[in-house]
Design an enzyme around this catalytic site. Sequence first.
Site, mmCIF file in Angstrom:
data_model
loop_
_atom_site.group_PDB
_atom_site.id
_atom_site.type_symbol
_atom_site.label_atom_id
_atom_site.label_comp_id
_atom_site.label_asym_id
_atom_site.label_seq_id
_atom_site.Cartn_x
_atom_site.Cartn_y
_atom_site.Cartn_z
ATOM 1 N N ARG A 1 8.918 54.283 62.462
ATOM 2 C CA ARG A 1 10.117 53.495 62.753
ATOM 3 C C ARG A 1 9.818 51.998 62.833
ATOM 4 N NH1 ARG A 1 14.861 55.891 64.843
ATOM 5 N NH2 ARG A 1 15.114 57.779 63.623
ATOM 6 N N GLU B 1 -21.854 61.951 62.555
ATOM 7 C CA GLU B 1 -20.726 62.834 62.854
ATOM 8 C C GLU B 1 -20.573 63.769 61.673
ATOM 9 O OE1 GLU B 1 -17.026 61.100 64.232
ATOM 10 O OE2 GLU B 1 -15.897 62.832 63.502
ATOM 11 N N GLU C 1 -13.300 53.891 64.065
ATOM 12 C CA GLU C 1 -13.634 54.371 62.714
ATOM 13 C C GLU C 1 -13.254 53.281 61.726
ATOM 14 O OE1 GLU C 1 -11.498 57.943 61.998
ATOM 15 O OE2 GLU C 1 -12.512 59.052 63.562
ATOM 16 N N GLY D 1 -8.220 64.885 66.777
ATOM 17 C CA GLY D 1 -6.965 64.153 66.815
ATOM 18 C C GLY D 1 -5.742 65.006 66.606
ATOM 19 N N HIS E 1 -8.846 54.754 64.097
ATOM 20 C CA HIS E 1 -9.288 54.359 62.760
ATOM 21 C C HIS E 1 -8.434 53.177 62.312
ATOM 22 C CE1 HIS E 1 -10.051 55.865 58.327
ATOM 23 N NE2 HIS E 1 -10.365 54.598 58.491
ATOM 24 N N THR F 1 -5.531 62.088 54.854
ATOM 25 C CA THR F 1 -6.467 61.866 55.961
ATOM 26 C C THR F 1 -7.843 61.701 55.322
ATOM 27 O OG1 THR F 1 -7.382 62.795 58.003
ATOM 28 C CG2 THR F 1 -6.782 64.366 56.297
ATOM 29 N N THR F 2 -8.869 61.423 56.140
ATOM 30 C CA THR F 2 -10.200 61.211 55.584
ATOM 31 C C THR F 2 -10.681 62.499 54.908
ATOM 32 O OG1 THR F 2 -10.554 59.825 57.508
ATOM 33 C CG2 THR F 2 -12.469 60.287 56.143
ATOM 34 N N ARG G 1 -7.447 51.360 59.482
ATOM 35 C CA ARG G 1 -7.517 51.493 58.022
ATOM 36 C C ARG G 1 -7.146 50.177 57.359
ATOM 37 N NH1 ARG G 1 -7.182 57.258 56.292
ATOM 38 N NH2 ARG G 1 -6.956 56.346 54.231
ATOM 39 N N ASN H 1 -8.799 61.307 69.246
ATOM 40 C CA ASN H 1 -8.324 60.394 68.201
ATOM 41 C C ASN H 1 -6.810 60.244 68.343
ATOM 42 O OD1 ASN H 1 -7.151 59.554 65.687
ATOM 43 N ND2 ASN H 1 -9.160 59.797 64.751
ATOM 44 N N HIS I 1 -13.159 66.677 62.595
ATOM 45 C CA HIS I 1 -12.200 66.849 61.500
ATOM 46 C C HIS I 1 -11.734 68.297 61.405
ATOM 47 C CE1 HIS I 1 -9.862 66.040 57.962
ATOM 48 N NE2 HIS I 1 -10.073 64.764 58.199
ATOM 49 N N GLY I 2 -10.452 68.472 61.634
ATOM 50 C CA GLY I 2 -9.846 69.799 61.517
ATOM 51 C C GLY I 2 -10.142 70.718 62.693
ATOM 52 N N ARG J 1 -1.952 51.819 58.051
ATOM 53 C CA ARG J 1 -0.824 52.772 58.048
ATOM 54 C C ARG J 1 -0.479 53.274 59.449
ATOM 55 N NH1 ARG J 1 -3.318 58.027 55.061
ATOM 56 N NH2 ARG J 1 -3.679 56.478 53.454
ATOM 57 N N HIS J 2 -1.451 53.246 60.356
ATOM 58 C CA HIS J 2 -1.102 53.657 61.732
ATOM 59 C C HIS J 2 -1.610 52.644 62.760
ATOM 60 C CE1 HIS J 2 -5.002 55.526 61.082
ATOM 61 N NE2 HIS J 2 -4.543 56.598 60.492
ATOM 62 N N ASP K 1 -4.796 58.171 66.544
ATOM 63 C CA ASP K 1 -4.136 57.561 65.372
ATOM 64 C C ASP K 1 -2.695 58.053 65.204
ATOM 65 O OD1 ASP K 1 -6.534 56.350 64.780
ATOM 66 O OD2 ASP K 1 -7.013 57.650 63.079
ATOM 67 N N HIS K 2 -2.483 59.359 65.442
ATOM 68 C CA HIS K 2 -1.160 59.919 65.153
ATOM 69 C C HIS K 2 -0.081 59.440 66.115
ATOM 70 C CE1 HIS K 2 -2.541 61.923 61.788
ATOM 71 N NE2 HIS K 2 -2.832 63.108 62.268
HETATM 72 N N1 PXP Z 1 -13.566 62.273 62.786
HETATM 73 C C1 PXP Z 1 -13.302 61.432 61.761
HETATM 74 C C2 PXP Z 1 -14.424 60.598 61.245
HETATM 75 C C3 PXP Z 1 -12.012 61.323 61.208
HETATM 76 O O1 PXP Z 1 -11.787 60.476 60.190
HETATM 77 C C4 PXP Z 1 -10.974 62.099 61.776
HETATM 78 C C5 PXP Z 1 -9.583 61.991 61.222
HETATM 79 O O2 PXP Z 1 -9.081 60.727 61.462
HETATM 80 C C6 PXP Z 1 -11.278 62.946 62.848
HETATM 81 C C7 PXP Z 1 -12.587 63.035 63.320
HETATM 82 C C8 PXP Z 1 -10.226 63.758 63.533
HETATM 83 O O3 PXP Z 1 -9.744 64.736 62.654
HETATM 84 P P1 PXP Z 1 -8.498 65.621 63.085
HETATM 85 O O4 PXP Z 1 -7.324 64.695 63.200
HETATM 86 O O5 PXP Z 1 -8.376 66.607 61.984
HETATM 87 O O6 PXP Z 1 -8.830 66.236 64.415
#
Ligand code: PXP
Length: 240
Positions: A18, A151, A70, A212, A43, A100-101, A45, A7, A190-191, A49-50, A9-10
């Site tokens: 910026r 997921e 996503e 991510g 994602h 975050t989600t 959104r 992922n 996630h996490g 935002r990103h 996004d970051h």
């Molecule tokens: N899966 C989904 C559906 C998410 O929304 C996210 C966060 O954007 C992730 C996975 C990745 O989570 P993390 O950034 O905590 O690894």
Amino acid sequence: MPELGVNIDHIATIREARKTWEPDPVWAASAAELGGADCITVHLREDRRHIQDRDVRLLRETVSVKLNLELACSEEILRIACELRPHQATLVPERRDEVTTEGGLDAVLHRAAVQEAVERLREAGIATSLFLDPDPRQIDVAAELRADAVELHTGTYALTQGSGRDEALRMLVAAGHQIRQSGLALHAGHGLNYHNVQPVAALEGMRELNIGHSIVSRAVFVGLGEAVREMKRLIDSAVR
Ligand code: PXP
């Protein structure tokens, strides 16, 4: 062997800090692919935002592995998804004030909206995944709506320690079993990080992990390609 969805996004979060053009998530996707990513996840959104529309458009043209988009069950974003046709779409809940989600999609409560989204995505030829908590009632709905995958939200597992973590892992094991018994593909995310990924990667039938924050964080120090390679090694050794 579970596939690794990176992922990115970051990367866009840094760019948007910026409101400039760098770092570009399109470059990040290439670097992640070179490091062995099996899938690129972004994602889009509603608040942008990103990730921006332009990012998804360019990624659709340039990513050579699977592209997983996503999205929330929002008319505007669904329209973009059906137009750009990523390989896979993961339906997630979305609140504007969240960092975050938080938590899985409530497919029981929002069944009608989820059903419409799954049907529209399916008609556009996009595989659908639902981001759900490890809750048997939610998984039943995913099966009834004929989603392609679930997921599992691993946030509780990732945040708890000790016996709480063991219990969270047991819930993931049971939910994974139900998902596979229902004929759906098992994904998780996630996490997840370099310390906690292996027990989840080792769940029977695990097909895709979406990660991510931890990969992008490590990339600051070792580069994105190396951060992806290290995560791939951990996943691969967990299932051998
Ligand atoms: N899966 C989904 C559906 C998410 O929304 C996210 C966060 O954007 C992730 C996975 C990745 O989570 P993390 O950034 O905590 O690894």
